[in-house]
Write an enzyme that holds these catalytic residues in place. Structure first.
Site, PDB file in Angstrom:
ATOM      1  N   LYS A  72       0.844  -1.205   0.000  1.00 41.25           N
ATOM      2  CA  LYS A  72       0.000   0.000   0.000  1.00 41.25           C
ATOM      3  C   LYS A  72       0.876   1.251   0.000  1.00 41.25           C
ATOM      4  CE  LYS A  72      -3.824  -0.337   2.355  1.00 41.25           C
ATOM      5  NZ  LYS A  72      -3.504  -1.414   3.271  1.00 41.25           N
ATOM      6  N   GLY A 103      -7.775  -6.455   3.079  1.00 41.40           N
ATOM      7  CA  GLY A 103      -8.630  -6.638   4.243  1.00 41.40           C
ATOM      8  C   GLY A 103      -8.049  -7.536   5.324  1.00 41.40           C
ATOM      9  N   THR A 154      -7.454  -0.975   9.317  1.00 39.06           N
ATOM     10  CA  THR A 154      -7.412   0.435   8.944  1.00 39.06           C
ATOM     11  C   THR A 154      -8.217   1.228   9.969  1.00 39.06           C
ATOM     12  OG1 THR A 154      -7.126   0.094   6.567  1.00 39.06           O
ATOM     13  CG2 THR A 154      -8.229   2.112   7.239  1.00 39.06           C
ATOM     14  N   GLN A 188      -1.889   8.810   6.609  1.00 42.03           N
ATOM     15  CA  GLN A 188      -2.283   9.673   5.494  1.00 42.03           C
ATOM     16  C   GLN A 188      -3.314  10.709   5.955  1.00 42.03           C
ATOM     17  OE1 GLN A 188      -4.223   7.549   2.284  1.00 42.03           O
ATOM     18  NE2 GLN A 188      -3.333   8.905   0.749  1.00 42.03           N
ATOM     19  N   GLU A 197      -9.111   3.270  -4.669  1.00 42.00           N
ATOM     20  CA  GLU A 197     -10.040   3.947  -3.762  1.00 42.00           C
ATOM     21  C   GLU A 197      -9.888   5.453  -3.972  1.00 42.00           C
ATOM     22  OE1 GLU A 197      -9.892   2.705   0.322  1.00 42.00           O
ATOM     23  OE2 GLU A 197      -9.583   0.606  -0.206  1.00 42.00           O
ATOM     24  N   ARG A 231      -4.172  -0.598  -5.969  1.00 40.16           N
ATOM     25  CA  ARG A 231      -3.512  -1.901  -5.912  1.00 40.16           C
ATOM     26  C   ARG A 231      -3.911  -2.722  -7.136  1.00 40.16           C
ATOM     27  NH1 ARG A 231      -6.817  -2.482  -0.948  1.00 40.16           N
ATOM     28  NH2 ARG A 231      -8.886  -3.159  -1.584  1.00 40.16           N
ATOM     29  N   HIS A 235     -15.215 -36.909 -25.275  1.00 37.29           N
ATOM     30  CA  HIS A 235     -14.858 -38.237 -24.782  1.00 37.29           C
ATOM     31  C   HIS A 235     -15.880 -38.853 -23.852  1.00 37.29           C
ATOM     32  CE1 HIS A 235     -12.996 -40.925 -21.780  1.00 37.29           C
ATOM     33  NE2 HIS A 235     -12.441 -41.453 -22.849  1.00 37.29           N
TER      34      HIS A 235
END
Length: 876
Positions: free
Chosen positions: A22, A130, A134, A181, A295, A309, A830
């Protein structure tokens, strides 16, 4: 000096070991100028130094690596112990200081998203999405430190531990970075896929969007709007009812809010924003070189990217241009072998068949018939041929694609029709002669004479040469094999399905139904694969007389299979009979079109389940009696047909001719594959001899490593002209092969990557029934026995064989099965042909049959309607 903190503009893809997937992706985006909110990464060095302060972590990780991943109770307890321990550890002073300085540099006044970023995360073949935690809208230095520690601990959640264990990741080798972030407080958030995540189309951008934070979409508490864009045009819009949104709150954290009624059904994104996002997504995809899962959020009208990602769920594309639109079908679905193949097996088949129409993707081969389908006759004939001869689902999918305007508007290449007509004209002439002129009874001797001549020719060409010369001889012989088979055998075997279709049409027209046709299919004369099944029955009858041999076979292994027979009463007698069988059929095996598969001559124990299963489910001599009875029933059906249409008439002469062609050419149906496997085995012997020499020279670590090289590469290696590091290349390809094994290949795909399924078969079927293609008439009930590999089969009397597919390597099981269900196949593949020949009901082309039908369930199979019903969910 190792850094504990790196800002986004200091990070790129090469930083993955320090900042995880990430963090590396966000750094790439930020450095390239994409709109990414500011932030920094707490590196894996920080994580490692943090856990190094613990005197217990080494022993806890040892316990974790030694644990059985299926022991969920132990997994939960150990995960809880590790997380509790890490929550109590103090973060070293220097590390805390570096984090605080970075936080102040970005801005103390902001709230932050604190996200886990593992080194085995957001990779091209394993997303780990996941698996770690987060946290949103985190404020203040205490909250920041607390949630960084929580992220580190989340490396040991139950789901993360289990996922790593099952995907073969060492717990010691996966480290965690933490992305910190700046929080964006968006009016709208969403997820953007630069390829359609459902059908794989690489040209379709798919966008989910809703109001507030994206957490509402990720957690599944709201149904987001769905927009799809292709080439800058809307192709789909679905405006959902969005009752709830998640928003940040001033004091930190988030809150769920119910949206006003007028906003709930409002389109979240404007059309202009959707198109801007689609264009942005494609630019990000171009930068990373692969489809992306992105995202995004929109704050005060400005678009921000907060994560990107790779989409790991897409089936790989063949190496062909996306435009103009082309359509391909799975070679494995036609050949009843959909497993992944190693590079040598793939390159051998691409040597036999034209490379310009056979492409590799995901360890499988795909045939491109696009140029034929661009012609009107091709669009009319080929889908019908697929429907009757190959696979009904494949036919429906191809029919859907070739009706699209973007397909129809492209003409065939100049000169294609003329060259195809010139190539096919002599073959069509031979087919016509076989259908209406030549004596069908002579076909077997002609075909087998060619096969013997061809096999002898290949053996002679491979003898007396060595090294690169022998491998080049292998390549040369394989390169002309496809042409020789097409010209010399195809005109005979294709008469079988053609006469089948003509007979069916005539019987429906002149008699009123086609029931007698299935009787004509029984005990076809000269079928080399059916004869192999009968000889398995003979071996089983021999073992009945030798109880010590039977007991030995239950525990026999490949390495000592023959030697061990000397130690049991009757062993030498069985050994002589078994060796006679292997002399004729030892070059065969399940998945035999793949040269790298072990042949029965090398792994004789693979035949044991078929022999023992036959003993359990078939009475002594019954297999031979059934075959004779089948011949009689076919003859009686032929007499009834002729009596019905009136002997001496044109109708009776025509039908009699068709019936003779049908039975005698039907008996030759397996001969081309038999020849192919004989020659593949001769080539394999030559290749393995050279491989052993390369091992002795130290060029390869083991002889089977040649399976991970192409034929061209192997020739270069023998000439000492190969420039790459062979050990590393083989290791990389082994890893890729394991990934390919996890993929589910589509029947049909387009050059845009779209997996086309086609509309389901129409009709009135029982509720909940599994629908496939009717392949052999009859209705039976019995216990389902799901078999993924024939060498692991344990069929008992009266059981219905449920398999992913069958090829000649599965034939030994047919004597034991009461009926057959397969996931792949059509009327003339077959499993269907052999089932009709043995007189057992069959339904083929049932999607996911081995997953939907549980081992031991009671099922009802209707081979006339093509449906399977599960009678009881309880296993008997």
């Amino acid at each position: 000096m190792k850094s504990y903190v790196l800002f986004f503009d200091e990070v790129d893809r090469s930083s993955l070991p320090y900042v995880g997937g990430k963090g590396a992706n966000l750094g790439e985006l930020s450095k390239t100028g994409f709109p990414v909110p500011g932030g920094f990464c707490v590196t894996t060095h920080a994580y490692q130094d943090f856990i190094a302060t613990s005197p217990k972590m080494d022993s806890l990780l040892d316990e974790l690596n030694a644990m059985n991943p299926d022991d969920l109770s132990q997994l939960r307890k150990l995960g809880e112990r590790i997380r509790t321990h890490l929550q109590q550890l103090e973060i070293p002073f220097q590390l805390r200081n570096e984090i605080f300085h970075a936080w102040e540099s970005v801005g103390k006044e902001y709230a932050y998203a604190v996200r886990s970023s593992a080194t085995a995360e957001d990779l091209p073949t394993a997303s780990f999405a996941g698996q770690q935690d987060t946290y949103l809208n985190i404020k203040g230095q205490d909250g920041l430190i607390q949630h960084i520690r929580k992220c580190w601990s989340s490396l040991f959640t139950d789901r993360a531990i289990s996922y790593r264990a099952k995907n073969g990741f060492d717990h010691r080798q996966v480290y965690l970075s933490v992305v910190v972030q700046r929080m964006v407080n968006p009016e709208i958030s969403g997820i953007l896929f630069t390829a359609d995540p459902v059908n794989g189309n690489r040209k379709v951008v798919s966008i989910d969007a809703s109001f507030g934070l994206g957490e509402a979409i990720v957690s599944g508490i709201v149904s987001a709007d769905l927009y799809k864009v292709k080439d800058g045009q809307f192709i789909h819009k679905n405006i959902s009812e969005k009752k709830i949104a998640i928003y940040s709150i001033p004091e930190g954290g988030t809150v769920k809010k119910e949206l006003p009624l007028d906003q709930q059904t409002k389109q979240a994104l404007t059309d202009s924003q959707i198109l801007r996002l689609a264009e942005l997504g494609k630019r990000i995809e171009k930068h990373f070189g692969s489809p992306q899962d992105i995202e995004f959020c929109i704050e005060n009208g400005k678009i921000f990217v907060v994560q990107s990602r790779p989409i790991t769920s897409l089936y790989p594309l063949p190496d062909i241009p996306q435009d103009p639109l082309r359509v391909m079908f799975s070679f494995g679905h036609v050949q009843m072998m959909t497993d992944a193949m190693k590079p040598l097996g793939l390159s051998v088949l691409r040597t036999i068949f034209p490379k310009k129409v056979l492409f590799e993707a995901g360890g499988r081969l795909f045939v491109d018939p696009t140029e034929v389908l661009r012609t009107k006759p091709g669009r009319k004939i080929l889908p019908k041929a697929f429907h009757h001869l190959v696979d009904e689902g494949l036919s429906r999918a191809i029919s859907e694609v070739i009706q699209r305007p973007e397909f129809l508007q492209v003409p065939p290449k100049p000169g294609f029709v003329k060259s195809a007509r010139r190539f096919m004209a002599p073959i069509i002439k031979e087919v016509w002669n076989n259908l209406v002129k030549r004596d069908p009874k002579l076909a077997k001797s002609i075909v087998e004479s060619f096969m013997q001549k061809k096999w002898t020719e290949v053996r002679e060409k491979l003898q007396g040469v060595s090294g690169a010369g022998r491998l080049k001889a292998v390549q040369d012989q394989l390169s002309i094999l496809g042409r020789d088979v097409l010209q010399n055998l195809f005109p005979y075997v294709i008469c079988f399905p053609i006469s089948f279709l003509l007979l069916r049409k005539a019987l429906i027209r002149w008699i009123g139904d086609e029931k007698e046709l299935y009787q004509l299919n029984k005990s076809l004369p000269g079928n080399i694969t059916s004869e192999m099944g009968l000889q398995i029955g003979d071996l089983a009858d021999l073992v009945r007389e030798l109880p010590e041999v039977e007991e030995y076979l239950k525990h026999a292994d490949d390495q000592t299979f023959y030697e061990g027979l000397f130690n049991v009463y009757g062993g030498e007698r069985f050994k002589r009979a078994f060796e006679e069988f292997i002399a004729k059929y030892g070059h065969r095996c399940p998945g035999e079109i793949d040269l790298t598969r072990p042949r029965w001559r090398v792994v004789p124990a693979q035949l044991v389940p078929a022999i023992l299963g036959h003993m359990r489910s078939v009475k002594p001599g019954e297999h031979r009696q059934k075959f004779i009875q089948g011949e009689q029933e076919a003859q009686e059906a032929a007499r009834r047909i002729l009596d019905h249409v009136g002997r001496g008439s044109f109708k009776s002469k025509w039908i009699k001719r068709l019936m003779e062609v049908y039975r005698h050419m039907g008996g030759l149906r397996e001969h081309p594959k038999y020849l192919l496997t004989m020659i593949l085995d001769e080539c394999k012997k030559a290749i393995m001899t050279e491989a052993e020499g390369l091992v002795k020279k130290g060029v390869l670590q083991q002889s089977e490593d040649v399976f991970f090289l192409t034929l061209d590469e192997l020739i270069q290696l023998s000439k000492e002209e190969f420039k790459q590091d062979v050990f590393s290349l083989v290791a990389d390809r082994k890893e890729k092969y394991e990934w390919h094994h996890t993929l589910n290949p589509p029947r049909v795909m387009t050059s845009e990557g779209e997996m086309v399924t086609g509309s389901p078969r129409k009709g009135e079927f029982p509720q909940g029934a599994l629908v496939g293609t009717p392949a052999s008439a009859g209705v039976v009930e019995g216990k389902a026995r799901s078999v993924l590999k024939p060498e692991e089969a344990h069929l008992n009397e009266g059981e219905i064989l449920v398999a992913p597919h069958t090829d000649p390597g599965w034939t030994p099981l047919f004597q034991s099965a009461k009926a057959l269900v397969t996931e792949v196949g059509g009327l003339m593949t077959h499993g269907a042909v052999v089932a009709r020949e043995y007189g057992i009901p069959a339904v083929v082309g049932v999607d996911d049959a081995t997953k939907k039908i549980k081992d031991g369930q009671m099922i009802r199979l209707d081979g006339s309607q093509g449906v399977v019903e599960i009678l009881s969910d309880e296993k008997k």
